[in-house]
Design a protein around this motif. Structure first.
Motif, PDB file in Angstrom:
ATOM      1  N   GLY A   1       0.830  -1.190   0.000  1.00  8.94           N
ATOM      2  CA  GLY A   1       0.000   0.000   0.000  1.00  8.94           C
ATOM      3  C   GLY A   1       0.860   1.233   0.000  1.00  8.94           C
ATOM      4  O   GLY A   1       2.101   1.183   0.002  1.00  8.94           O
ATOM      5  N   SER A   2       0.192   2.380   0.019  1.00 12.95           N
ATOM      6  CA  SER A   2       0.920   3.649   0.039  1.00 12.95           C
ATOM      7  C   SER A   2       1.485   3.911   1.431  1.00 12.95           C
ATOM      8  O   SER A   2       1.189   3.190   2.391  1.00 12.95           O
ATOM      9  CB  SER A   2      -0.021   4.786  -0.354  1.00 12.95           C
ATOM     10  OG  SER A   2      -1.071   4.908   0.600  1.00 12.95           O
ATOM     11  N   LEU A   3       2.284   4.962   1.511  1.00 10.41           N
ATOM     12  CA  LEU A   3       2.874   5.321   2.800  1.00 10.41           C
ATOM     13  C   LEU A   3       1.800   5.661   3.815  1.00 10.41           C
ATOM     14  O   LEU A   3       1.899   5.301   4.999  1.00 10.41           O
ATOM     15  CB  LEU A   3       3.840   6.499   2.615  1.00 10.41           C
ATOM     16  CG  LEU A   3       4.590   6.957   3.873  1.00 10.41           C
ATOM     17  CD1 LEU A   3       5.423   5.822   4.454  1.00 10.41           C
ATOM     18  CD2 LEU A   3       5.475   8.159   3.553  1.00 10.41           C
ATOM     19  N   GLU A   4       0.750   6.337   3.369  1.00  4.68           N
ATOM     20  CA  GLU A   4      -0.335   6.683   4.285  1.00  4.68           C
ATOM     21  C   GLU A   4      -1.067   5.431   4.741  1.00  4.68           C
ATOM     22  O   GLU A   4      -1.510   5.330   5.901  1.00  4.68           O
ATOM     23  CB  GLU A   4      -1.319   7.650   3.611  1.00  4.68           C
ATOM     24  CG  GLU A   4      -0.769   9.056   3.385  1.00  4.68           C
ATOM     25  CD  GLU A   4       0.090   9.124   2.132  1.00  4.68           C
ATOM     26  OE1 GLU A   4       0.251   8.071   1.461  1.00  4.68           O
ATOM     27  OE2 GLU A   4       0.619  10.206   1.831  1.00  4.68           O
ATOM     28  N   ASP A   5      -1.204   4.441   3.861  1.00  4.24           N
ATOM     29  CA  ASP A   5      -1.887   3.212   4.253  1.00  4.24           C
ATOM     30  C   ASP A   5      -1.107   2.425   5.301  1.00  4.24           C
ATOM     31  O   ASP A   5      -1.695   1.733   6.135  1.00  4.24           O
ATOM     32  CB  ASP A   5      -2.121   2.331   3.025  1.00  4.24           C
ATOM     33  CG  ASP A   5      -3.080   2.985   2.023  1.00  4.24           C
ATOM     34  OD1 ASP A   5      -3.865   3.856   2.457  1.00  4.24           O
ATOM     35  OD2 ASP A   5      -3.025   2.632   0.828  1.00  4.24           O
ATOM     36  N   LEU A   6       0.224   2.522   5.209  1.00  4.41           N
ATOM     37  CA  LEU A   6       1.069   1.764   6.142  1.00  4.41           C
ATOM     38  C   LEU A   6       1.428   2.547   7.397  1.00  4.41           C
ATOM     39  O   LEU A   6       2.238   2.070   8.218  1.00  4.41           O
ATOM     40  CB  LEU A   6       2.367   1.331   5.436  1.00  4.41           C
ATOM     41  CG  LEU A   6       2.214   0.484   4.173  1.00  4.41           C
ATOM     42  CD1 LEU A   6       3.575   0.171   3.588  1.00  4.41           C
ATOM     43  CD2 LEU A   6       1.447  -0.791   4.472  1.00  4.41           C
ATOM     44  N   MET A   7       0.840   3.730   7.624  1.00 10.34           N
ATOM     45  CA  MET A   7       1.221   4.577   8.757  1.00 10.34           C
ATOM     46  C   MET A   7       0.888   3.914  10.094  1.00 10.34           C
ATOM     47  O   MET A   7       1.519   4.190  11.116  1.00 10.34           O
ATOM     48  CB  MET A   7       0.518   5.931   8.672  1.00 10.34           C
ATOM     49  CG  MET A   7       1.237   6.920   7.779  1.00 10.34           C
ATOM     50  SD  MET A   7       2.931   7.243   8.342  1.00 10.34           S
ATOM     51  CE  MET A   7       2.611   8.047   9.898  1.00 10.34           C
ATOM     52  N   GLY A   8      -0.101   3.049  10.127  1.00 17.81           N
ATOM     53  CA  GLY A   8      -0.428   2.390  11.385  1.00 17.81           C
ATOM     54  C   GLY A   8       0.725   1.573  11.942  1.00 17.81           C
ATOM     55  O   GLY A   8       0.862   1.418  13.158  1.00 17.81           O
ATOM     56  N   PHE A   9       1.596   1.036  11.055  1.00 17.85           N
ATOM     57  CA  PHE A   9       2.727   0.234  11.493  1.00 17.85           C
ATOM     58  C   PHE A   9       3.957   1.089  11.774  1.00 17.85           C
ATOM     59  O   PHE A   9       5.016   0.542  12.097  1.00 17.85           O
ATOM     60  CB  PHE A   9       3.052  -0.826  10.433  1.00 17.85           C
ATOM     61  CG  PHE A   9       1.930  -1.792  10.228  1.00 17.85           C
ATOM     62  CD1 PHE A   9       1.822  -2.917  11.026  1.00 17.85           C
ATOM     63  CD2 PHE A   9       0.956  -1.555   9.254  1.00 17.85           C
ATOM     64  CE1 PHE A   9       0.772  -3.807  10.833  1.00 17.85           C
ATOM     65  CE2 PHE A   9      -0.079  -2.436   9.061  1.00 17.85           C
ATOM     66  CZ  PHE A   9      -0.190  -3.564   9.857  1.00 17.85           C
ATOM     67  N   ASN A  10       3.812   2.408  11.627  1.00 15.62           N
ATOM     68  CA  ASN A  10       4.875   3.339  12.000  1.00 15.62           C
ATOM     69  C   ASN A  10       4.575   4.042  13.313  1.00 15.62           C
ATOM     70  O   ASN A  10       5.383   4.860  13.770  1.00 15.62           O
ATOM     71  CB  ASN A  10       5.067   4.409  10.900  1.00 15.62           C
ATOM     72  CG  ASN A  10       5.650   3.827   9.623  1.00 15.62           C
ATOM     73  OD1 ASN A  10       6.629   3.083   9.676  1.00 15.62           O
ATOM     74  ND2 ASN A  10       5.052   4.150   8.491  1.00 15.62           N
ATOM     75  N   GLU A  11       3.441   3.739  13.936  1.00 10.77           N
ATOM     76  CA  GLU A  11       3.068   4.399  15.181  1.00 10.77           C
ATOM     77  C   GLU A  11       3.966   3.914  16.320  1.00 10.77           C
ATOM     78  O   GLU A  11       4.423   2.760  16.345  1.00 10.77           O
ATOM     79  CB  GLU A  11       1.604   4.128  15.520  1.00 10.77           C
ATOM     80  CG  GLU A  11       0.612   4.764  14.571  1.00 10.77           C
ATOM     81  CD  GLU A  11       0.668   6.289  14.627  1.00 10.77           C
ATOM     82  OE1 GLU A  11       1.044   6.818  15.689  1.00 10.77           O
ATOM     83  OE2 GLU A  11       0.354   6.923  13.612  1.00 10.77           O
ATOM     84  N   GLU A  12       4.187   4.820  17.260  1.00 13.91           N
ATOM     85  CA  GLU A  12       5.076   4.524  18.383  1.00 13.91           C
ATOM     86  C   GLU A  12       4.545   3.381  19.248  1.00 13.91           C
ATOM     87  O   GLU A  12       5.322   2.561  19.752  1.00 13.91           O
ATOM     88  CB  GLU A  12       5.252   5.783  19.235  1.00 13.91           C
ATOM     89  CG  GLU A  12       6.263   5.638  20.356  1.00 13.91           C
ATOM     90  CD  GLU A  12       6.524   6.960  21.052  1.00 13.91           C
ATOM     91  OE1 GLU A  12       7.061   6.924  22.175  1.00 13.91           O
ATOM     92  OE2 GLU A  12       6.184   8.014  20.470  1.00 13.91           O
ATOM     93  N   ALA A  13       3.234   3.286  19.414  1.00 18.93           N
ATOM     94  CA  ALA A  13       2.664   2.217  20.241  1.00 18.93           C
ATOM     95  C   ALA A  13       2.964   0.846  19.652  1.00 18.93           C
ATOM     96  O   ALA A  13       3.286  -0.107  20.376  1.00 18.93           O
ATOM     97  CB  ALA A  13       1.149   2.422  20.380  1.00 18.93           C
ATOM     98  N   VAL A  14       2.884   0.724  18.303  1.00 14.87           N
ATOM     99  CA  VAL A  14       3.162  -0.560  17.661  1.00 14.87           C
ATOM    100  C   VAL A  14       4.638  -0.907  17.795  1.00 14.87           C
ATOM    101  O   VAL A  14       5.003  -2.056  18.063  1.00 14.87           O
ATOM    102  CB  VAL A  14       2.731  -0.506  16.182  1.00 14.87           C
ATOM    103  CG1 VAL A  14       3.126  -1.783  15.457  1.00 14.87           C
ATOM    104  CG2 VAL A  14       1.235  -0.282  16.071  1.00 14.87           C
TER     105      VAL A  14
END
Length: 529
Positions: free
Chosen positions: A219-232
């Motif tokens: 997916g795009s960078l915006e789609d994958l942003m959930g896996f860049n979150e600090e909590a993850v």
């Protein structure tokens, strides 16, 4: 002139400050009900005590105040940071307390890929500085896990690819934790899934995974942003179970890839990395078994040939026993002379011992003891005589001291008796004087009491002309009310008593009654009754 200047000019209406502020507010909100503003965050103040967030959006020429309410701030995917260029969506309104306008933000997103990459780079550097991406923290992936945990969407193609690939290579027990892999709640669900797998107890009803796969398609960078979150990222780094990240395609890199124990280029590649190929493993085991059998046969053949070579090198029984037999014969020839020498040595030792025993015979020892006993007896008699003489001298001195003490005691007793006699005579004189003084004081007190009694007694009162009146029972008559006409009364004066009769109306003199017997007072004291 002044009165004319104070009159209202024309028909211009008058506004109060509150009315004017309200009208401006409605005008702005009607005209700018929904806007998207691009700018750089400046003067960012994190959530204050109320939970709201305040900052400004600016560009090269202007600046506008911005507010994010507490409820909206908790739902934001992109958190505001100082200097971050963003696109804010919200509505324009005014704040009457400062006569200013501001934007109430409903959503926030980075302004372009460049800003998003800068945000990710800053976050990666900060988490790397904490040691979350350190190589020494990474754990090895088990060679053949019993249970595999998969964190992904249950409806996508990713889970089917993983299951299909595991079925082809080596079927294993798979646990799927369903999550959203895109959207606002994606990061929280993935972090909770990782923590949930780690929270499963060993030997529980639900088996605990030996390895975890976090997977998502490309997916795009915006789609994958959930896996860049600090909590993850923090959940992946804190996982006690080895974790494999398989997010996106091979060219997609997210922050969870740095924190995971192993990065797979695709979800299918993750399935290939966590299990071996069963057929290859079986062929490898079979090959190892064949190699082991051949090695065992070769080892047995080599040990057998070595045993035959060693058996050929061993000597015969005669060669082995010849040496000990010769040593036995030599020892037998040397035994007789050695026994003779040993007997002579022991005979010499016995003679020496006999001489020592003769010197230590009982007769000689008894003679020595007798001589010592005689000496001790003489010393005992001499000591006894000396002790008796000393005791006699001590007794004589004691008798002399006793006689001297008796004389001293007799003299002291006589002196004491004389002193006590003198003290007794003095005490007798003092006692007689004290008795005479006490007797005189008591006589004086008796005379004073007698005179006082005489002055206060009833005889003295009667001698002054008073009389006592009694009725037939002898009771004192204290008032006229106690007397009835014709009642016999007794009258006592100082020198005796006489009887009277009470008159009828009080005007007739009483008739003299028979004189009573005169009684003399007893003990020198008048009769009060």
């Amino acid at each position: 002139m002044d009165s004319e200047s104070q009159k209202p000019s024309g028909n211009v209406p008058e506004w109060s400050v509150s009315d004017l502020s309200g009208a401006l507010k409605r005008t702005l909100e009607d005209a700018f009900g929904f806007v998207r503003v691009r700018g750089e965050i400046s003067g960012y103040r994190g959530p204050v005590g109320s939970g709201h967030v305040y900052f400004s959006l600016k560009d090269t020429n202007a600046k506008i105040d911005a507010v994010i309410w507490k409820g909206v701030f908790g739902r934001l995917k992109t958190r505001p940071q100082e200097g971050l260029e963003v696109i804010a969506t919200g509505k324009i309104t005014t704040f009457a307390g400062k006569s200013s306008y501001q934007i109430i933000i409903d959503s926030l997103e980075p302004a372009g890929i460049g800003a998003l990459m800068a945000l990710l780079e800053e976050r990666r550097n900060r988490l790397a500085a904490e040691g979350l991406f350190a190589v020494e923290r990474k754990r090895p992936i088990p060679y053949l896990p019993r249970v595999i945990g998969v964190v992904t969407s249950p409806t996508g193609a990713v889970i089917r690819d993983i299951l299909h690939r595991l079925e082809d290579r080596f079927p294993r027990h798979v646990l799927v934790w369903p999550v959203r892999v895109q959207g606002e709640t994606s990061a929280a669900e993935v972090a909770n899934a990782i923590a949930g797998f780690n929270g499963l107890p060993e030997g529980g009803r639900i088996p605990r995974p030996d390895v975890i796969i976090v997977a998502r398609g490309g997916g795009s960078l915006e789609d994958l942003m959930g896996f860049n979150e600090e909590a993850v990222v923090r959940a992946a780094a804190a996982s006690l179970i080895p974790l494999v990240s398989a997010v996106g395609h091979e060219t997609d890199v997210t922050l969870i890839d740095h924190a995971s124990d192993l990065r797979a280029p695709t979800p299918t590649g993750a399935a290939e990395k966590v299990v071996p190929v069963r057929a290859e493993l079986m062929a490898f085991v079979a090959d190892l078994s064949r190699r082991q059998g051949g090695a065992m046969r070769r080892l047995s053949d080599r040990r057998r040939s070595d045993l035959r070579a060693l058996a050929r090198a061993l000597p015969g029984p005669e060669a082995v026993l010849s040496g000990p037999r010769q040593r036995l014969d030599l020892a037998a020839t040397r035994l007789a002379p050695a026994l003779a020498r040993n007997a002579r040595v022991h005979e010499q030792q016995l003679g020496l011992v006999a001489q020592r025993l003769a010197r230590q015979s009982p007769v000689a020892r008894l003679a020595g003891f007798a001589a010592r006993l005689d000496g001790l007896s003489k010393r005992l008699r001499a000591g006894r005589d000396a002790l008796l003489r000393a005791q006699r001298e001590r007794v004589g001195r004691a008798f002399e001291r006793i006689a001297d003490l008796d004389q001293r005691a007799a003299r002291a007793l006589s002196r004491d008796l004389v002193q006590r006699g003198e003290r007794l005579l003095g005490l007798e004189d003092r006692l007689q004087r004290a008795f005479a003084q006490n007797l005189a004081r008591r006589r004086e007190r008796l005379r004073s009491s007698a005179s006082l009694l005489a002055s206060l007694g009833p005889d003295a009162v009667l001698a002054r002309g008073y009389a006592l009146v009694r009725d037939e029972a002898g009771a004192l008559v204290r008032g006229v009310g106690q007397v009835r006409p014709g009642q016999a009364l007794s009258v006592q004066v100082s020198d005796g008593r006489f009887g009277v009769m009470a008159a009828g109306d009080g005007s007739t003199p009483a008739r003299p009654a028979r004189p009573l017997r005169r009684e003399s007072p007893k003990g020198g004291q008048g009769d009060l009754f």
